[in-house]
Design an enzyme around this catalytic site. Structure first.
Site, PDB file in Angstrom:
ATOM      1  N   SER A 192       0.850  -1.177   0.000  1.00 30.51           N
ATOM      2  CA  SER A 192       0.000   0.000   0.000  1.00 30.51           C
ATOM      3  C   SER A 192       0.886   1.226   0.000  1.00 30.51           C
ATOM      4  O   SER A 192       1.906   1.258   0.698  1.00 30.51           O
ATOM      5  CB  SER A 192      -0.915   0.000   1.225  1.00 30.51           C
ATOM      6  N   GLY A 193       0.537   2.226  -0.810  1.00 29.76           N
ATOM      7  CA  GLY A 193       1.351   3.427  -0.914  1.00 29.76           C
ATOM      8  C   GLY A 193       0.509   4.666  -1.048  1.00 29.76           C
ATOM      9  O   GLY A 193      -0.703   4.659  -0.814  1.00 29.76           O
TER      10      GLY A 193
ATOM     11  N   ASP B  92      10.043  10.620  -8.404  1.00 29.76           N
ATOM     12  CA  ASP B  92       9.809   9.941  -7.119  1.00 29.76           C
ATOM     13  C   ASP B  92      10.698   8.701  -7.021  1.00 29.76           C
ATOM     14  O   ASP B  92      10.235   7.603  -6.703  1.00 29.76           O
ATOM     15  CB  ASP B  92       8.330   9.570  -6.986  1.00 29.76           C
TER      16      ASP B  92
ATOM     17  N   LYS C 229      -2.476  -2.671  -9.260  1.00 26.08           N
ATOM     18  CA  LYS C 229      -2.596  -1.501  -8.386  1.00 26.08           C
ATOM     19  C   LYS C 229      -3.982  -0.894  -8.572  1.00 26.08           C
ATOM     20  O   LYS C 229      -4.382  -0.556  -9.676  1.00 26.08           O
ATOM     21  CB  LYS C 229      -1.535  -0.456  -8.716  1.00 26.08           C
TER      22      LYS C 229
END
Length: 984
Positions: free
Chosen positions: A693-694, A812, A713
């Site tokens: 989970s992000g 990122d 996802k």
């Protein structure tokens, strides 16, 4: 008995003693050089292969060594560009006759301390430029009285310039450019009265003025201080530098007027003051600079008219662009015999240009774009046949294109768009042999494109839209095999589109809309493998759509609306990943292919009365035959019974999967060959299948019926993540078009009214972050695995930065976004924040400016947080943090670092606070054991490679972006077979 003359005995003895002394001296130099080579430097490329013992004990013929033939002593060591590694080899300075030591362009690393320099006070030249040195500049002992040249540029020195730098009595050259120096430029540098060359460029100095004491350096010939945070005005004392030849204070924040004293620079040949905030009118004293050949005052706030005296000077290059100059150009400018470059763009100049401009000089570059010039272009611009560039767009030029330009065989680059030029283009102008860029759109040109264009074999860009060109488009265009962009829209071209145009294999953009073209669309399009954009709309084309268009690998813009195209829509077109799609207003018929049977495409299909679709409105439904209707009724009756029996179960399943709400997936796109049913995927998105989970959503492990395992996802929904759509589009747009072994593969995407899911290849070993920081996994990551991961991730990022067009910035990069397959090979993942660097409204001067800081805490480059400017160097910094994470096994913001400390500061302080030592036969930092992750239990060879990777990491995390290497260079540094030797 014979008596010997004492002189006859004494002189030979003295000579013999002198020769013996020389032999002893050169033998000592020989021993020192061998000792330094074996103990202090590493020569991975074998450039010092001849530095080996010899019977004469004489090094004078060795590579890089220069000896004084009379004294038989080493006086110079020049190992520049040899690729050697190690700390500063101070042992060379034990040679007392040594005058010059040059180690530029190598991989000298570590710090440069006062202690290591203490042996070198007899040097006259010391050059360590373009190495990997870090830390503060050293204090030089007072004994350095003979030093004439000191070059420490292109390193990572930081902090203030020490006081001792103002106490070199013989210093002629001081170069500290391209470092991380952060104090102000000190006034005591004005004490270096012998200086002839002074360079402080590209340093993040604290904003401050150029010290007036600079005027004391009356022997100065070169003052080079661009990009150094200079503020305030240019000091009046600048006029004292009567021997100065080059003055460069560009790209700073200098303000105020240019001082009248600048006229005192009677020897100056080049003045570069562009990119400041200078204002006011030009000083008349410029006319005194009789030796001036290059004057660049662009990108300031200068005002007023161009004085006659300055226009009459013999300046070769005059750049005044991006100011607020106004008025007409003086006729005297055309009389300048030395003028080869004239750049006046982005001002408010008006009136006509001097008629004789170019007649009296070898004019090569001419740029007067974005002004208010009127009248005709000067006919003598290419009088001397040297002109290469004509840039005159966004003015009010009128009349014909000068016929003399058709004989300008040197011309390569032409941009004259958005003027009022008219008439026919001279026939031979189309075929100029060196022409590679021609932009003439937005004028009033008429006539045809001459077949002579086939002679312009270098032409890559032809932009002639928005004119009155007519006639058939010549087949000779097909001989231009370098052509990348062809835009001829909004003209009156007629006849067939040349069928041979499909032979242009490099073509990327073809726009021919709003003409009178007729006939068919060329069908043999398989050669257009690079074509991204095809616009043939609003012509008179007929025939059918070539199915081969659907096989073009990168086509994402297709518009053939407003023609008379017939036939059915080829189902092959549904394979395209289209950003722009329009088939409207034609004569197409038949059923809309299922791939386009979505509300998203309705407007692209309207205006074709004979198209039909079972779902899309207002497109009419397809008519069925009576037999089909009968069979359909029977099948429908059976289905109704089955549907009633299964509907309850179906809605219960949907409710469990999506919290009680059914979410129809209206678009499913596959990017790889994979067999799956979206409903099977959705039903597997349950809590027991969550593997991560992000910030953008949850990741599930899904086993397909084909036996394949994929990672899915599901992005956060609704108000919890309002930018879900932008993240979804970013991942699809980025990963859908790139393929690389170190970038995770996007297999499919599904989108619905409230749901966005993405399917990726499944990575058996999860993320690097999990592997490094989970006690159950970290024991599997020995150093060889970590090094392989580092190289793989670097290669993936290098592909994004250097091989994608436009370049892609990940934004990122972190260990959690580097995934590991079953063999621990790295895949860069999670492109939800990725951006392309492209020239559009979002881009200014080569970088994107974002609306908010993106990325993850601990990985964000320091300049990113306050500038919001995205460059590739932001990713390089984040990757450097990942390298430190691989070495230390610690999170970037580990609590063990203490307050206000992150991994970069912690490792930097630990590394720079200790000298390099030999320990158990291994060269490394004294505190390296404290830095390295103890879970690795590294070997002797591992330590050498770890030290190399740590130096790369420190380079990547340099505070100043310009000192960070490119990702392509990072890959090269990681793959170099280098052992870092210790300095004594």
């Amino acid at each position: 008995m014979t008596h010997l003359d004492p002189k006859a005995v004494f002189v030979p003895c003295v000579l013999l003693l002198w020769c013996f002394t020389l032999v002893i001296s050169i033998a000592g130099d020989y021993e020192i050089l061998l000792r330094v080579k074996n103990a202090q430097i590493d020569d991975p490329h074998g450039n010092l292969h001849d530095w080996v013992p010899n019977k004469d004990h004489n090094p004078c013929n060795w590579t890089g060594i220069t000896c004084d033939p009379k004294q038989l002593a080493v006086i110079s060591i020049n190992l520049s560009g040899f690729g050697i590694f190690g700390g500063f080899p101070s042992g060379f300075c034990r040679i007392h006759t040594l005058q010059n030591l040059s180690l530029a362009s190598n991989n000298i690393n570590g710090t440069l301390s006062s202690e290591s320099l203490s042996l070198c006070s007899h040097l006259q030249l010391l050059s360590l430029s373009n190495n990997l040195l870090v830390g503060r500049l050293p204090e030089f002992p007072p004994e350095f009285s003979q030093l004439q040249v000191l070059d420490l540029s292109l390193n990572n020195f930081s902090g203030d310039i020490p006081d001792s730098f103002g106490r070199f009595p013989a210093l002629k050259v001081l170069t500290l450019s391209s470092n991380l120096l952060s104090g102000q430029i000190p006034a005591f540098l004005g004490n270096l009265s012998e200086l002839t060359r002074f360079e402080l460029a590209i340093n993040p100095f604290k904003p401050g003025p150029l010290p007036p004491e600079i005027g004391n350096l009356t022997k100065l010939e070169n003052l080079f201080v661009p990009t150094a945070n200079l503020v305030g005005s240019i000091p009046e004392s600048i006029g004292n530098l009567v021997l100065l030849k080059n003055l460069d204070l560009s790209d700073n924040d200098l303000s105020g007027r240019i001082p009248e004293s600048i006229g005192g620079l009677r020897s100056v040949e080049q003045i570069e003051l562009f990119g400041n905030q200078l204002s006011g009118e030009l000083p008349e004293s410029f006319a005194n600079l009789s030796a001036l050949t290059n004057l660049d005052l662009s990108l300031n706030r200068l005002t007023g008219k161009l004085p006659n005296k300055i226009a009459a000077m013999s300046i070769g290059s005059l750049n005044l662009n991006d100011n607020f100059f106004e008025g007409e150009i003086p006729e005297s400018l055309a009389s300048n015999p030395n003028l080869w470059e004239l750049k006046l763009f982005n001002n408010s100049f008006s009136g006509t240009l001097p008629e004789n401009l170019g007649q009296n000089s070898d004019l090569e570059n001419f740029d007067v774009s974005t002004n208010k010039f009127t009248g005709e272009l000067p006919k003598y611009l290419c009088f001397r046949k040297k002109l290469q560039n004509i840039i005159a767009f966004d003015n009010r030029f009128s009349g014909n294109l000068p016929s003399t330009l058709s004989e300008c065989s040197s011309l390569a680059y032409v941009r004259i768009q958005n003027n009022e030029l008219s008439g026919e283009v001279p026939v031979n102008f189309w075929g100029l042999p060196l022409l590679y860029f021609l932009q003439m759109d937005g004028n009033r040109f008429r006539g045809s494109v001459s077949p002579s264009i086939s002679s312009a074999r270098n032409l890559s860009t032809l932009l002639i839209s928005g004119n009155n060109f007519s006639g058939e488009f010549p087949n000779s265009i097909c001989r231009l095999h370098e052509l990348v962009t062809l835009q001829v829209s909004r003209n009156q071209f007629s006849g067939d589109i040349p069928f041979c145009i499909t032979e242009l294999k490099k073509l990327q953009k073809l726009r021919m809309e709003e003409n009178l073209f007729s006939g068919k669309i060329p069908s043999s399009v398989s050669s257009w493998t690079d074509l991204t954009e095809l616009n043939l709309s609003r012509n008179q084309l007929s025939g059918e759509i070539p199915p081969g268009l659907g096989d073009l690998p990168v086509l994402n813009y297709l518009d053939i609306s407003g023609n008379s195209i017939t036939g059915e829509i080829p189902v092959e077109l549904t394979k395209l990943k289209l950003n722009q799609f329009n088939l409207s207003d034609n004569k197409l018929y038949g059923k809309v292919p299922s791939g386009f049977d979505q509300d998203l495409f309705v407007s692209s299909l309207l205006g074709n009365p004979n198209l039909c679709s079972p779902d899309l409105k207002p497109i009419p439904p397809c008519q069925k035959s009576k037999r089909e209707s009968f069979y359909a009724l029977i099948v429908l009756s059976i289905c109704v019974v089955l549907l009633l029996a299964s509907s309850l179960c179906y809605f219960r399943t949907k409710s469990n999967a999506f919290g009680g709400k059914s979410k129809k997936l209206h678009k499913v796109t596959t990017f790889q060959r994979i067999g799956f049913n979206e409903e099977d995927v959705i039903s597997s998105l349950t809590d027991e299948n969550i593997i991560g989970s992000g910030g953008s959503g949850r990741v599930y492990r899904v086993n397909l019926k084909t036996g394949q395992t994929v990672a899915v996802k599901k992005l956060w929904e609704g108000c919890r993540k309002p930018d879900t759509e932008s993240i979804f589009r970013s991942e699809v747009d980025t990963l859908g078009r790139i393929r690389h072994g170190n970038i995770v593969k996007l297999l499919f995407s599904c989108s619905g009214e409230e749901c966005r899911i993405l399917g990726f290849e499944f990575m058996e070993n999860g993320s690097l972050g999990d592997a490094l920081h989970d006690e159950r996994s970290v024991s599997l990551l020995d150093w060889p695995k970590r090094f392989t991961i580092a190289v793989g991730a670097a290669q993936g990022l290098a592909y994004l930065h250097h091989d994608c067009v436009p370049a892609i910035v990940h934004r990122d990069v972190k260990s959690n976004n580097i995934l590991l397959d079953e063999e621990f090979r790295a895949r860069v993942a999670d492109f939800g924040l990725a951006k392309t660097l492209q020239l559009d409204a979002e881009v200014a001067e080569g970088h994107c400016v974002m609306s908010r800081v993106a990325g993850s805490y601990g990985y964000i480059a320091p300049e990113y947080a306050y500038t919001l400017k995205v460059t590739e160097k932001s990713d390089v910094y984040s990757f450097g943090v990942v390298l430190l994470e691989l070495i230390t096994g610690k999170w970037p913001t580990d609590s063990s670092f203490g307050d206000n400390m992150d991994i970069v500061k912690w490792v930097t302080e630990a590394a720079l606070s200790s000298s390099q030592v030999e320990k158990d036969g291994v060269c490394g930092f004294k505190d390296l054991d404290r830095i390295v992750d103890p879970m690795m239990n590294p070997s002797e060879w591992d330590y050498r490679e770890i030290e190399k990777v740590m130096h790369v990491a420190l380079l990547c995390t340099s505070a100043f972006p310009i000192n960070r290497p490119s990702m392509r260079r990072v890959v090269e540094l990681l793959l170099k077979d280098a052992k870092l030797s210790c300095s004594k």
